[in-house]
Design an enzyme around this catalytic site. Structure first.
Site, PDB file in Angstrom:
ATOM      1  N   ILE A 196     -31.989-114.643  10.600  1.00  0.00           N
ATOM      2  CA  ILE A 196     -30.899-114.266  11.495  1.00  0.00           C
ATOM      3  C   ILE A 196     -29.935-113.300  10.800  1.00  0.00           C
ATOM      4  O   ILE A 196     -29.256-112.520  11.464  1.00  0.00           O
ATOM      5  CB  ILE A 196     -30.165-115.503  12.060  1.00  0.00           C
ATOM      6  CG1 ILE A 196     -29.305-115.110  13.269  1.00  0.00           C
ATOM      7  CG2 ILE A 196     -29.395-116.224  10.980  1.00  0.00           C
ATOM      8  CD1 ILE A 196     -28.753-116.277  14.063  1.00  0.00           C
ATOM      9  N   GLY A 231     -35.369-116.017   6.318  1.00  0.00           N
ATOM     10  CA  GLY A 231     -36.799-115.874   6.540  1.00  0.00           C
ATOM     11  C   GLY A 231     -37.677-116.710   5.631  1.00  0.00           C
ATOM     12  O   GLY A 231     -38.890-116.757   5.836  1.00  0.00           O
ATOM     13  N   PHE A 287     -37.320-118.655  13.013  1.00  0.00           N
ATOM     14  CA  PHE A 287     -36.363-117.964  12.154  1.00  0.00           C
ATOM     15  C   PHE A 287     -35.470-118.979  11.461  1.00  0.00           C
ATOM     16  O   PHE A 287     -35.300-120.110  11.919  1.00  0.00           O
ATOM     17  CB  PHE A 287     -35.525-116.945  12.936  1.00  0.00           C
ATOM     18  CG  PHE A 287     -34.515-117.531  13.887  1.00  0.00           C
ATOM     19  CD1 PHE A 287     -33.208-117.758  13.487  1.00  0.00           C
ATOM     20  CD2 PHE A 287     -34.877-117.859  15.182  1.00  0.00           C
ATOM     21  CE1 PHE A 287     -32.270-118.297  14.365  1.00  0.00           C
ATOM     22  CE2 PHE A 287     -33.952-118.397  16.068  1.00  0.00           C
ATOM     23  CZ  PHE A 287     -32.644-118.614  15.654  1.00  0.00           C
ATOM     24  N   CYS A 288     -34.932-118.546  10.331  1.00  0.00           N
ATOM     25  CA  CYS A 288     -33.944-119.328   9.589  1.00  0.00           C
ATOM     26  C   CYS A 288     -32.856-118.352   9.159  1.00  0.00           C
ATOM     27  O   CYS A 288     -32.652-117.333   9.811  1.00  0.00           O
ATOM     28  CB  CYS A 288     -34.594-120.056   8.407  1.00  0.00           C
ATOM     29  SG  CYS A 288     -35.326-118.965   7.178  1.00  0.00           S
ATOM     30  N   ALA A 289     -32.176-118.633   8.069  1.00  0.00           N
ATOM     31  CA  ALA A 289     -31.103-117.750   7.623  1.00  0.00           C
ATOM     32  C   ALA A 289     -31.652-116.439   7.059  1.00  0.00           C
ATOM     33  O   ALA A 289     -31.160-115.357   7.397  1.00  0.00           O
ATOM     34  CB  ALA A 289     -30.229-118.450   6.590  1.00  0.00           C
TER      35      ALA A 289
END
Length: 137
Positions: A115, A90, A86-88
């Site tokens: 997230i 996607g 995951f990142c900020a």
């Protein structure tokens, strides 16, 4: 500067994608991701954001891994465990997941919406103490 790095990272990952096909790469929504994490104890959860983003809050049980380290193959990740990235939002995790899939990782998941969507769904986020990695309550 941050957006330049994200743009460069995206470009690098896209240029490094090998042409061979991987085994299983799926994008899952936050609810699906939470269910997978709860029912499967073998999933390695990877936060591919920057350390600064990670310090603002992360998903419990995640490990911070630089998207650059994935792009340049500088990190050894287990091929015998499923990986969830995951990142900020996607985008970076999607590209990193595609890269891992093409490198032969058999089971890779991307958290759709990152997230940000995880948090919007009311799912748990922790802020870790940067000095010892312990969650701050």
């Amino acid at each position: 500067m941050r957006y330049t790095c994200i743009t460069l990272c995206t470009l690098v990952v896209m240029l490094l994608l090998p042409l061979c096909a991987g085994a299983e790469f799926r994008t899952v929504n936050p609810g699906e991701a939470q269910k997978l994490l709860e029912t499967r104890g073998d999933i390695m959860l990877l936060d591919v954001r920057t350390p600064e983003e990670h310090e603002q809050g992360t998903i419990p049980g995640s490990t911070l891994v630089s998207v650059w380290d994935i792009a340049y193959n500088r990190v050894q990740l287990p091929k015998n465990r499923p990986l969830m990235l995951f990142c900020a939002t996607g985008a970076r995790s999607f590209l990193a997941g595609q890269l891992l899939d093409k490198r032969g990782y058999p089971e890779v998941y991307n958290l759709s919406g990152g997230i940000a969507d995880w948090y919007r769904q009311g799912l748990p986020v922790v802020i870790e103490n940067s000095s010892n990695g312990a969650p701050i309550k």
